[in-house]
Scaffold this active site. Structure first.
Site, short mmCIF file in Angstrom:
data_model
loop_
_atom_site.label_atom_id
_atom_site.label_comp_id
_atom_site.label_asym_id
_atom_site.label_seq_id
_atom_site.Cartn_x
_atom_site.Cartn_y
_atom_site.Cartn_z
N SER A 189 0.83 -1.20 0.00
CA SER A 189 0.00 0.00 0.00
C SER A 189 0.87 1.25 0.00
O SER A 189 2.08 1.17 0.22
CB SER A 189 -0.91 0.00 1.22
OG SER A 189 -0.18 0.45 2.35
N LYS A 190 0.22 2.38 -0.25
CA LYS A 190 0.96 3.63 -0.28
C LYS A 190 1.68 3.89 1.04
O LYS A 190 2.73 4.49 1.08
CB LYS A 190 0.01 4.78 -0.61
CG LYS A 190 -0.47 4.71 -2.05
CD LYS A 190 -1.28 5.92 -2.43
CE LYS A 190 -1.73 5.78 -3.88
NZ LYS A 190 -2.56 6.89 -4.32
N ARG A 191 1.07 3.45 2.12
CA ARG A 191 1.66 3.69 3.45
C ARG A 191 2.92 2.85 3.69
O ARG A 191 3.73 3.17 4.55
CB ARG A 191 0.64 3.38 4.54
CG ARG A 191 -0.40 4.45 4.71
CD ARG A 191 -1.46 4.01 5.70
NE ARG A 191 -2.12 2.78 5.28
CZ ARG A 191 -3.12 2.74 4.39
NH1 ARG A 191 -3.56 3.85 3.85
NH2 ARG A 191 -3.67 1.60 4.05
N ASP A 192 3.09 1.77 2.92
CA ASP A 192 4.23 0.89 3.15
C ASP A 192 5.57 1.55 2.89
O ASP A 192 6.59 1.14 3.43
CB ASP A 192 4.10 -0.39 2.31
CG ASP A 192 3.01 -1.29 2.84
OD1 ASP A 192 2.72 -1.20 4.04
OD2 ASP A 192 2.43 -2.06 2.05
#
Ligand code: GLU
Length: 498
Positions: free
Chosen positions: A261-264
């Site tokens: 995900s983008k947060r990773d």
């Protein structure tokens, strides 16, 4: 089917383009280039509530950075434009009318509150509310109204248009990567095709545009696989010829568990966007700003799903175009491995032409062309990224800071004596040709009973500040004997103070 090959990349400008989206664009690009077709960039901005300012530009700039050129796009135009869905509004109304006339779609007036209450009631009974054949005749829609009632409601109320999913049938879909996929219509709800704001939803706009833009292959991420059955039904209801479909495997977190995900990027400490993205006051650095080459990113992304036949790992874009094939794409998720990417970046840096690398070095270190060329030859074999070069190799242009760990490794009762011998050697050999220096120094050391293995690390710490760096004699050649002796005496000073 002997149609012209036309593929599209159809992102929604609901945020910056991340590695997953770029991989979809790359796979489309590779196939287009291989099959000599056209690539279309279509901006799918029908959901006006989710638009994110700047994201369309981020998508365009990221594609440009990666060298993924589109033949038709909102900027470039083309014979099938406009290429932005918000500019195609009128087109979709026509197809909605066709579907309603055919009885394949209907008006629905259910309010948000009504739908929420149906959902709640179902939940209380442990069921899931699906708006389709089993309950649509009890809900607030045109199927349950007379012509007059409908006319009145259409004038007075806001409405959506829903697709009338067939009852009790199986939709047979074909995916180039997954083979046959069958879905029962019991599992498909009567999806909204047209919203109360007068905009089509993704499903309708996507199918209509792929048809009108004469798309031959729809290649997109696995997250769209659940929509495939509905799209197939829409193609059939509209009497459109279906394109080929391929749903690319998910990109998984480095742990292999769950979708990347983008947060990773923040969690695992690697970039997630091709180029930087500014979100309020936070700047997320992209692969570009972190010193990755687009060639390496493309090479790595190709392996996120593609299974090449041989052991070859380093590919130029030309080689990828040549070797890539839809038939070799896996259906199982591909783990994102930042270490492998770094390794590929290193490999691609080794392929950079000397002149080009020296230009990068001039820019990074502020060195003159001649010095940059020498530096590039020296450091290339150990360069993993093309940013922070100045920080990592500052000792090439200024006196090093001595690393304490390295210092303690070379410090013993003999160090100072060895340092004096080496310093004297350099003083006496200021005029000696650099090419002869090594053998002369080695014989001097051996005359003094010092093993080169003991002396070299000491010189290295004096010149580099730590126990790493390029070939010592290349470095001495670059720094010159004067600077070398200065650095040796600085180390002597440090040692005497200990
Ligand atoms: N607009 C969709 C997205 O944002 C594209 C899905 C498709 O390619 O059909 O990913």
């Amino acid at each position: 089917m002997n149609k012209k090959i036309r593929l599209r990349f159809a992102p929604s400008p609901t945020g910056p383009l991340h590695i997953g989206g770029l991989r979809t664009a790359l796979f489309n690009y590779l196939i287009v280039k291989k099959m000599k077709g056209s690539l279309i960039l279509r901006i799918e901005d029908t959901d006006q509530t989710r638009l994110v300012k700047g994201s369309e530009k981020h998508i365009e700039d990221s594609l440009k950075w990666a060298g993924i050129k589109c033949d038709e796009s909102p900027k470039k135009g083309g014979a099938y434009g406009p290429y932005k869905q918000s500019e195609r509004k009128k087109i979709y109304s026509k197809y909605i009318e066709i579907l309603i006339k055919k009885g394949a779609a209907y008006y629905a007036f259910d309010t948000k509150e009504e739908l929420d209450s149906h959902r709640k009631n179902h939940e209380l009974k442990g069921k899931t509310f699906i708006y389709n054949s089993h309950n649509r005749n009890k809900l607030n829609n045109s199927l349950n109204l007379s012509k007059e009632e409908l006319k009145k409601k259409l004038d007075e109320k806001s409405y959506v248009v829903r697709f009338k999913t067939k009852e009790n049938s199986t939709v047979k879909c074909q995916d180039l990567i997954r083979g046959k996929v069958s879905v029962s219509t019991k599992e498909i709800d009567d999806k909204i095709l047209f919203k109360s704001d007068g905009m089509p939803t993704y499903h309708l706009a996507n199918v209509v545009d792929d048809h009108l833009m004469k798309i031959s292959h729809v290649i997109r991420g696995e997250e769209w696989l659940p929509s495939l059955a509905l799209h197939v039904l829409l193609y059939e209801a509209l009497d459109f010829e279906k394109p080929h479909f391929a749903h690319l495997p998910l990109i998984l977190k480095p742990t292999g568990k769950g979708k990347l995900s983008k947060r990773d990027g923040v969690t695992f400490g690697f970039p997630i966007y091709p180029i930087s993205w500014k979100d309020n006051n936070t700047i997320y650095k992209g692969f570009n700003e972190e010193g990755y080459l687009p060639e390496a990113i493309n090479n790595y992304m190709a392996f996120l799903g593609w299974n090449n036949a041989d052991e070859k790992e380093v590919y130029t874009i030309k080689e990828l175009i040549n070797d890539f094939s839809i038939n070799d794409i896996n259906s199982s998720g591909a783990k994102f491995d930042p270490e492998k990417l770094l390794w590929l970046n290193f490999q691609h840096i080794q392929l950079i032409d000397e002149q080009d690398l020296s230009k990068i070095i001039s820019k990074e270190m502020g060195t003159k062309t001649e010095d940059s060329l020498k530096i590039s030859r020296m450091i290339k074999p150990r360069l993993e990224k093309i940013t922070n070069i100045k920080k990592a190799f500052s000792y090439l242009i200024e006196k090093p800071t001595i690393d304490q760990k390295s210092l303690s490794k070379i410090s013993n009762e003999k160090t100072e004596n060895i340092l004096v011998i080496i310093s004297n050697f350099f003083m006496e050999n200021k005029q000696t040709e650099i090419s002869k220096l090594k053998s002369k120094m080695f014989s001097k050391l051996s005359d003094s009973g010092i093993k080169p293995g003991k002396a070299m690390p000491i010189i290295r710490v004096a010149l580099v500040g730590k126990l790493e760096g390029p070939d010592l004699f290349d470095l001495i050649k670059f720094l010159g004997i004067n600077e070398t002796t200065k650095r040796l005496s600085l180390l002597q000073d440090i040692l005497t103070k200990i």
